[in-house]
Scaffold this active site. Sequence first.
Site, PDB file in Angstrom:
ATOM      1  N   LYS A   1       0.913  14.704   1.206  1.00 42.46           N
ATOM      2  CA  LYS A   1      -0.184  14.898   0.935  1.00 42.46           C
ATOM      3  C   LYS A   1      -0.562  16.612   0.848  1.00 42.46           C
ATOM      4  O   LYS A   1      -1.421  16.875   0.103  1.00 42.46           O
ATOM      5  CB  LYS A   1      -1.269  14.411   1.864  1.00 42.46           C
ATOM      6  CG  LYS A   1      -1.199  12.818   2.085  1.00 42.46           C
ATOM      7  CD  LYS A   1      -2.444  12.340   3.000  1.00 42.46           C
ATOM      8  CE  LYS A   1      -2.424  10.854   3.058  1.00 42.46           C
ATOM      9  NZ  LYS A   1      -3.119  10.025   2.361  1.00 42.46           N
TER      10      LYS A   1
ATOM     11  N   LYS B   1     -14.482   8.889  -3.650  1.00 40.77           N
ATOM     12  CA  LYS B   1     -15.617   9.219  -3.206  1.00 40.77           C
ATOM     13  C   LYS B   1     -16.162  10.508  -3.311  1.00 40.77           C
ATOM     14  O   LYS B   1     -17.235  10.815  -3.849  1.00 40.77           O
ATOM     15  CB  LYS B   1     -15.331   9.025  -1.527  1.00 40.77           C
ATOM     16  CG  LYS B   1     -15.096   7.794  -1.016  1.00 40.77           C
ATOM     17  CD  LYS B   1     -14.652   7.749   0.311  1.00 40.77           C
ATOM     18  CE  LYS B   1     -13.804   6.615   0.646  1.00 40.77           C
ATOM     19  NZ  LYS B   1     -12.927   6.692   1.853  1.00 40.77           N
TER      20      LYS B   1
ATOM     21  N   LYS C   1      -8.178  14.241   5.119  1.00 43.45           N
ATOM     22  CA  LYS C   1      -7.246  13.177   4.899  1.00 43.45           C
ATOM     23  C   LYS C   1      -6.166  13.199   6.067  1.00 43.45           C
ATOM     24  O   LYS C   1      -6.145  14.234   6.760  1.00 43.45           O
ATOM     25  CB  LYS C   1      -6.628  12.826   3.429  1.00 43.45           C
ATOM     26  CG  LYS C   1      -5.853  13.794   2.946  1.00 43.45           C
ATOM     27  CD  LYS C   1      -5.367  13.969   1.675  1.00 43.45           C
ATOM     28  CE  LYS C   1      -6.348  13.804   0.551  1.00 43.45           C
ATOM     29  NZ  LYS C   1      -6.540  12.808  -0.284  1.00 43.45           N
ATOM     30  N   ARG C   2      -5.295  12.140   6.192  1.00 44.97           N
ATOM     31  CA  ARG C   2      -4.310  12.211   7.184  1.00 44.97           C
ATOM     32  C   ARG C   2      -3.644  13.404   6.911  1.00 44.97           C
ATOM     33  O   ARG C   2      -3.129  13.571   5.571  1.00 44.97           O
ATOM     34  CB  ARG C   2      -3.414  10.775   7.354  1.00 44.97           C
ATOM     35  CG  ARG C   2      -4.139   9.739   8.175  1.00 44.97           C
ATOM     36  CD  ARG C   2      -4.161  10.388   9.240  1.00 44.97           C
ATOM     37  NE  ARG C   2      -3.061  10.276  10.210  1.00 44.97           N
ATOM     38  CZ  ARG C   2      -2.917   9.108  11.056  1.00 44.97           C
ATOM     39  NH1 ARG C   2      -3.761   7.989  11.457  1.00 44.97           N
ATOM     40  NH2 ARG C   2      -1.731   9.154  11.644  1.00 44.97           N
TER      41      ARG C   2
ATOM     42  N   HIS D   1       0.639  -1.013  -0.062  1.00 37.58           N
ATOM     43  CA  HIS D   1      -0.009  -0.054   0.118  1.00 37.58           C
ATOM     44  C   HIS D   1       0.723   1.388   0.082  1.00 37.58           C
ATOM     45  O   HIS D   1       0.180   2.362   0.026  1.00 37.58           O
ATOM     46  CB  HIS D   1      -0.992   0.097   1.338  1.00 37.58           C
ATOM     47  CG  HIS D   1      -2.024  -1.014   1.363  1.00 37.58           C
ATOM     48  ND1 HIS D   1      -3.289  -0.674   0.693  1.00 37.58           N
ATOM     49  CD2 HIS D   1      -2.018  -2.355   1.652  1.00 37.58           C
ATOM     50  CE1 HIS D   1      -4.115  -1.875   0.880  1.00 37.58           C
ATOM     51  NE2 HIS D   1      -3.357  -2.648   1.461  1.00 37.58           N
TER      52      HIS D   1
ATOM     53  N   THR E   1      -8.489   6.812  -1.882  1.00 35.14           N
ATOM     54  CA  THR E   1      -9.797   6.379  -2.212  1.00 35.14           C
ATOM     55  C   THR E   1     -10.817   7.425  -1.920  1.00 35.14           C
ATOM     56  O   THR E   1     -11.731   7.360  -2.505  1.00 35.14           O
ATOM     57  CB  THR E   1     -10.041   5.066  -1.286  1.00 35.14           C
ATOM     58  OG1 THR E   1      -9.609   5.561   0.081  1.00 35.14           O
ATOM     59  CG2 THR E   1      -9.298   3.870  -1.654  1.00 35.14           C
TER      60      THR E   1
HETATM   61  C1  26V Z   1       1.921   1.883   7.604  1.00 36.50           C
HETATM   62  C2  26V Z   1       2.415   1.810   8.654  1.00 36.50           C
HETATM   63  C3  26V Z   1       4.003   1.875   8.801  1.00 36.50           C
HETATM   64  C4  26V Z   1       4.303   1.284  10.199  1.00 36.50           C
HETATM   65  C5  26V Z   1       3.770   2.067  11.327  1.00 36.50           C
HETATM   66  C6  26V Z   1       2.341   1.571  11.428  1.00 36.50           C
HETATM   67  C7  26V Z   1       1.631   1.674   9.821  1.00 36.50           C
HETATM   68  C8  26V Z   1       0.388   1.585   9.771  1.00 36.50           C
HETATM   69  C9  26V Z   1      -0.131   1.533   8.398  1.00 36.50           C
HETATM   70  C10 26V Z   1       0.757   1.778   7.344  1.00 36.50           C
HETATM   71  C11 26V Z   1      -0.334   1.699   6.260  1.00 36.50           C
HETATM   72  C12 26V Z   1       0.148   2.974   5.532  1.00 36.50           C
HETATM   73  C13 26V Z   1      -0.045   2.701   4.188  1.00 36.50           C
HETATM   74  C14 26V Z   1      -1.410   3.173   3.834  1.00 36.50           C
HETATM   75  O1  26V Z   1      -2.581   3.503   4.367  1.00 36.50           O
HETATM   76  N1  26V Z   1      -1.611   3.465   2.590  1.00 36.50           N
HETATM   77  C15 26V Z   1      -2.783   3.973   2.037  1.00 36.50           C
HETATM   78  O2  26V Z   1      -3.421   2.950   1.375  1.00 36.50           O
HETATM   79  C16 26V Z   1      -4.517   3.182   0.904  1.00 36.50           C
HETATM   80  C17 26V Z   1      -5.535   1.979   0.481  1.00 36.50           C
HETATM   81  O3  26V Z   1      -4.605   1.206  -0.391  1.00 36.50           O
HETATM   82  C18 26V Z   1      -4.321   3.893  -0.350  1.00 36.50           C
HETATM   83  O4  26V Z   1      -5.489   4.609  -0.866  1.00 36.50           O
HETATM   84  C19 26V Z   1      -3.228   5.046  -0.191  1.00 36.50           C
HETATM   85  O5  26V Z   1      -2.856   5.747  -1.149  1.00 36.50           O
HETATM   86  C20 26V Z   1      -2.128   4.917   0.781  1.00 36.50           C
HETATM   87  O6  26V Z   1      -1.487   6.010   1.192  1.00 36.50           O
END
Ligand code: 26V
Length: 809
Positions: A548, A654, A542-543, A353, A650
């Site tokens: 971003k 929306k 968003k975050r 992701h 995403t």
């Molecule tokens: C990464 C990490 C890194 C380590 C610490 C905890 C943690 C928790 C979550 C994540 C995931 C980050 C990746 C993420 O949310 N990516 C997003 O995924 C969406 C669904 O695929 C995508 O639409 C977004 O562009 C992307 O930033």
Amino acid sequence: MTTKEAFAQEYEKSLYAIAGKGFEESDIKEKYYALGNLIKSYSGELWHKTRKKQNASSEKSVYYFSMEFLTGKFMKKNLEYLGLFDLAEEFFESKGVCLGDLFDAEEEPGLGNGGLGRLAAAFLDSLSSLGMPGHGYGIRYEKGLFRQGIKNGYQEEIPDNWLVDRNIWEHKRYSEKLEVRFGGRIDYILKGDKYTFKHADYNVVYAIPYDTPVLGYKNQNVNNLRLWGAESPEDLDLKEFSKGNLCGAFNKIDETKSISQVLYPDDSYYEGKKLRLKQEYFLVSAGIQDVVRNAVKNGIDLKSMDEYIAIHINDTHPAMAIPELMRVLMDEHGLEWEDAWEITVKTCAFTNHTLLQEAMEKWDVNLFRELLPRVWQIVEEINNRFLNKIRNGEKAVSLTDIEKLSIISHNTIHMVNLAIVGSHSINGVAKLHSDLLKDRELNHFYRIFPEKFNNKTNGIIHRHWLLSANKGLADLIRDLIGTGFERNPIELKKLLEFTEDSQVLNKVESIKHNNKIRLAKYIFDTKGIKVNPYSIFDIHAKRIHEYKRQFLNILHVIYLYDLLKNNPNLDILPRTFIFAGKAAPGYYLAKEIIKLINRVADIVNNDLTIKDKLKVVFLENYNVSLASLMIPAANVSEQISTTTKEASGTSNMKYMMNGAITLATLDGANIEIRDEVGDDNIVIFGLNDYEVNAYYRDRNYDPVKIYTENKRIKNTVDKLLNGYLGDAFGEFQPLYDSLIKHGDQFFVLGDFDSYATAQKRINTLYKDSQNWSKMSLVNTAGSGVFSSDYTIERYAKEIWGVGAPERKD
Ligand code: 26V
């Protein structure tokens, strides 16, 4: 399903059961619980029937492993999916109670950070709604993610006690608890001519399943979201207790429980925290044991497990599912390595992701080995066998490649490598992202396993974002094209027939206006800010992250404000810039950006000289409910990430579905949105991926040059320091420095002019209201392809080998 009278009677009984009270006597929360309880009695029967059917069938089941599931609230959705919404609304209205007040009484589970968690919830929704057996495994974080408050413009983190009362939707199934083992040592025992491994001296944590039904849309299908809670097998240490050491008596229990207390609030920055590693293994071990237990119970021969079961690994966080499945198959079911490995690879699939290097999970070997000694052995063996194979394989592999391919190097375990080696499929989440994985970030793997790589562009739940969140628009669409789009959202394309129909366009405009009035009321009620619903609602939610680029947005607001101050008659349409989003608590610059937005809001909103032409609002505690209010009210959707950084996005889908015009860089799924609607119906700006990559490669991006040579940029950026924003202590110096001293990593200055021009274009386009509504309708019409139903059909067919039911088009 049920009549008005029966519903009224059943509700009364439910209220007695839940609260021991009658309607008049009970408060809103009790009314909410009673309705939840009644809904559960309807869905419970369907759930039971679905389970029975699934257990008896040889159809392949999907298990979606994810550290996050951002489900949103359940009550409204469950009523809608059971087809009971109107009945319930009528019933409560007849009693003088607003059903919406019951919805407001529900706590929203904060079990996700953002896109990744929401996608997981969307996938479960689609799996159920398509009638496929697909279940989720996650963690029941007792405190979820933090709640965001704003104090003096700064973000405050408040614990989210969402379970403090009760969660009516879940079922605790204590008798199905499993043991997860940490620490200890591995003994080798010779049995015949074969060594077996015995785990000794370990600590046990109980994994307790809590099941929540996931309803399909009006199709009688109910799947399961199983969230695990951690409990200690130990009772109070009575020795300590009787010595009077009360703290000591609870220590071990508390330590164990901490595993399922909080969700780490980082979504883009990896930190090698021991508790996070424990959480990940806790999820994976409980989930894998449960999958295998179920398979055995259903008479599945584990040697052909991959024919009945698909395991999906949502980012690397649950990648330990791979060695854990190996462990269970070998140590608990006696399979040989080769067999276990073949089954594991065929069963597991993995989604990446993010390309952000700082988000890539890597675990320190010492920490890993100490906490998970047996899993460590297996990971080491997987790596040795893999490296041997590629060294002796047909393809020539350089030493540098070997180093990049190795799961273990420099005393760290690279979880992406483990996930790729141990699964049969790796996918990115939008075309550009998947191409970048193949061509750049993971090209070394692509050259070894080209067949594993594929793209699955993300999707959204159209049932939620259109049918439920924007009832006005959904009703208009039904009037125009019938109800087919509800099940087959690609039919939204039929709306293209109406783009020249001025009556329809007027309706599109008035629906949007009503949604804006609703949001304006919320803004006034929560922030005391009066915004003009006739102004352009320009939303960036968003975050909060440098990539971003909320910073770019707010810098442009400062620039506009200054233009207006110097020329109050400037020809711009009134605009309301609305922001929302949480910052990771440790992400200093993200928090500074929030502070800057709020400071600009204070100044702009209180300046009478600009005649209400600009308003700036930061809405706190962004979550699914707030998004559901904001997105239908947007005219402009800000999707302005630094190109190549946003894997997909995403929310962009929306907003499009709700008829907002996307203002975007050519990043992530924005590209696919542009391809759907055409250049005339989207506003694109900024560096493209070649240009961004060229800057990275040649290291010749020079923000200082831009700053010194471009007057309007310099004037705007200088306002961060020169007192214009009333900053007494140089509080925005770190933001200034990020641009001027630290190389402007996210090309804010490089894209500023192009962004300002794009914003001007928005202003011009909005002046022609008929044309704007036409663009809006074209966007809604093109959004159907982004339904997560289609995404799931592609996963089912191309990754999981699950037979999706044939569509009747
Ligand atoms: C990464 C990490 C890194 C380590 C610490 C905890 C943690 C928790 C979550 C994540 C995931 C980050 C990746 C993420 O949310 N990516 C997003 O995924 C969406 C669904 O695929 C995508 O639409 C977004 O562009 C992307 O930033």
